[in-house]
Design an enzyme around this catalytic site. Sequence first.
Site, PDB file in Angstrom:
ATOM      1  N   LYS A  13       0.837  -1.216   0.000  1.00 13.10           N
ATOM      2  CA  LYS A  13       0.000   0.000   0.000  1.00 13.10           C
ATOM      3  C   LYS A  13       0.868   1.261   0.000  1.00 13.10           C
ATOM      4  CE  LYS A  13      -1.956  -1.204   3.932  1.00 13.10           C
ATOM      5  NZ  LYS A  13      -1.278  -2.461   4.249  1.00 13.10           N
ATOM      6  N   ARG A  87      -9.766   0.674   8.644  1.00 18.57           N
ATOM      7  CA  ARG A  87      -9.374  -0.686   9.008  1.00 18.57           C
ATOM      8  C   ARG A  87     -10.468  -1.412   9.774  1.00 18.57           C
ATOM      9  NH1 ARG A  87      -3.492   0.301   8.894  1.00 18.57           N
ATOM     10  NH2 ARG A  87      -2.424  -1.662   9.261  1.00 18.57           N
ATOM     11  N   ARG A 126      11.985  -5.382   4.672  1.00 12.64           N
ATOM     12  CA  ARG A 126      11.697  -3.957   4.455  1.00 12.64           C
ATOM     13  C   ARG A 126      12.603  -3.024   5.253  1.00 12.64           C
ATOM     14  NH1 ARG A 126       5.777  -1.827   5.427  1.00 12.64           N
ATOM     15  NH2 ARG A 126       6.056  -2.932   7.387  1.00 12.64           N
ATOM     16  N   ARG A 159      14.490   0.215  10.239  1.00  9.14           N
ATOM     17  CA  ARG A 159      13.554  -0.918  10.201  1.00  9.14           C
ATOM     18  C   ARG A 159      12.496  -0.660  11.269  1.00  9.14           C
ATOM     19  NH1 ARG A 159      15.351  -4.977   6.452  1.00  9.14           N
ATOM     20  NH2 ARG A 159      17.567  -4.645   6.088  1.00  9.14           N
ATOM     21  N   ARG A 171      -0.618  -8.601  13.525  1.00  7.66           N
ATOM     22  CA  ARG A 171      -1.132  -7.643  12.531  1.00  7.66           C
ATOM     23  C   ARG A 171      -2.005  -8.367  11.505  1.00  7.66           C
ATOM     24  NH1 ARG A 171       4.502  -5.281  10.978  1.00  7.66           N
ATOM     25  NH2 ARG A 171       3.483  -4.184   9.270  1.00  7.66           N
TER      26      ARG A 171
END
Length: 215
Positions: A13, A87, A126, A159, A171
Amino acid sequence: MNIILLGPPGAGKGTQARHLVETRGMTQLSTGDMLREAKSSGTEMGNIVADVMARGDLVTDEIVIGLIREKIESNTQGGFIFDGFPRTLAQADALSDLLNQTGQTLDVVVEMQVDDEALVARIAGRSTCGSCGEVYHDVTRPQPENGACETCGASDFQRRADDNEESLKNRLMEYYKKTSPLLGYYFAKNQLQSVNGLADIDAVQTEIAAVLDAL
Ligand code: AP5
């Protein structure tokens, strides 16, 4: 044009929202970024949400709706990319009310379809530029060899505290329990379009562009 990018953690996203900001001059509204900003600036709200985010739980609807309300009311022209919001069904209803109140509409909800295995690999690799927020990945988009961010030249790669296995499991669970019902919600409103989020970054960009250009 106002759009929602909807998908689980690591679906891409943020990566796609940044591209839309660059190519279409839209405004990215990422509740995750707003909450991290509040956390690092040590505001009272930031301190309240820090533990919740580290665990991978959802922050209360009241807090995130308040953050989004402030942004929408200060820019009633729109052109928003909602990234990580809504959400929950309560957040979706609140967004609909906020857009109505400012004379705006929601044009499309783009679902980024991925599978859970890919998400783990994406989250584990990531890193983000601490200065401008550009997103990198150890394999698919490595940090430049000269150590300087391609977008802003800074060399402060970070990070995220919630990018660990335990937090990610939580999550994902929050996504399936509380966010995935939004797919049905927007489908019923005829606003849902899906793209293949497993394709490479450029191919996903092309697919999203086709959805937006067809509106
Ligand atoms: P948030 O910051 O929104 O995190 P998230 O939804 O978990 O999503 P991510 O940012 O992890 O993933 P992304 O989909 O943006 O993927 P990215 O582009 O980075 O929320 C964090 C926390 O804040 C929540 O857990 C919650 O506590 C709180 N919160 C936020 N909003 C809230 C709300 N509305 N209500 C309540 N609480 C809220 O990509 C991931 C990696 O994959 C990158 O390394 C990227 O380079 C790579 N990648 C991207 N696309 C591709 C591709 N196509 N192919 C290969 N690699 C790719």
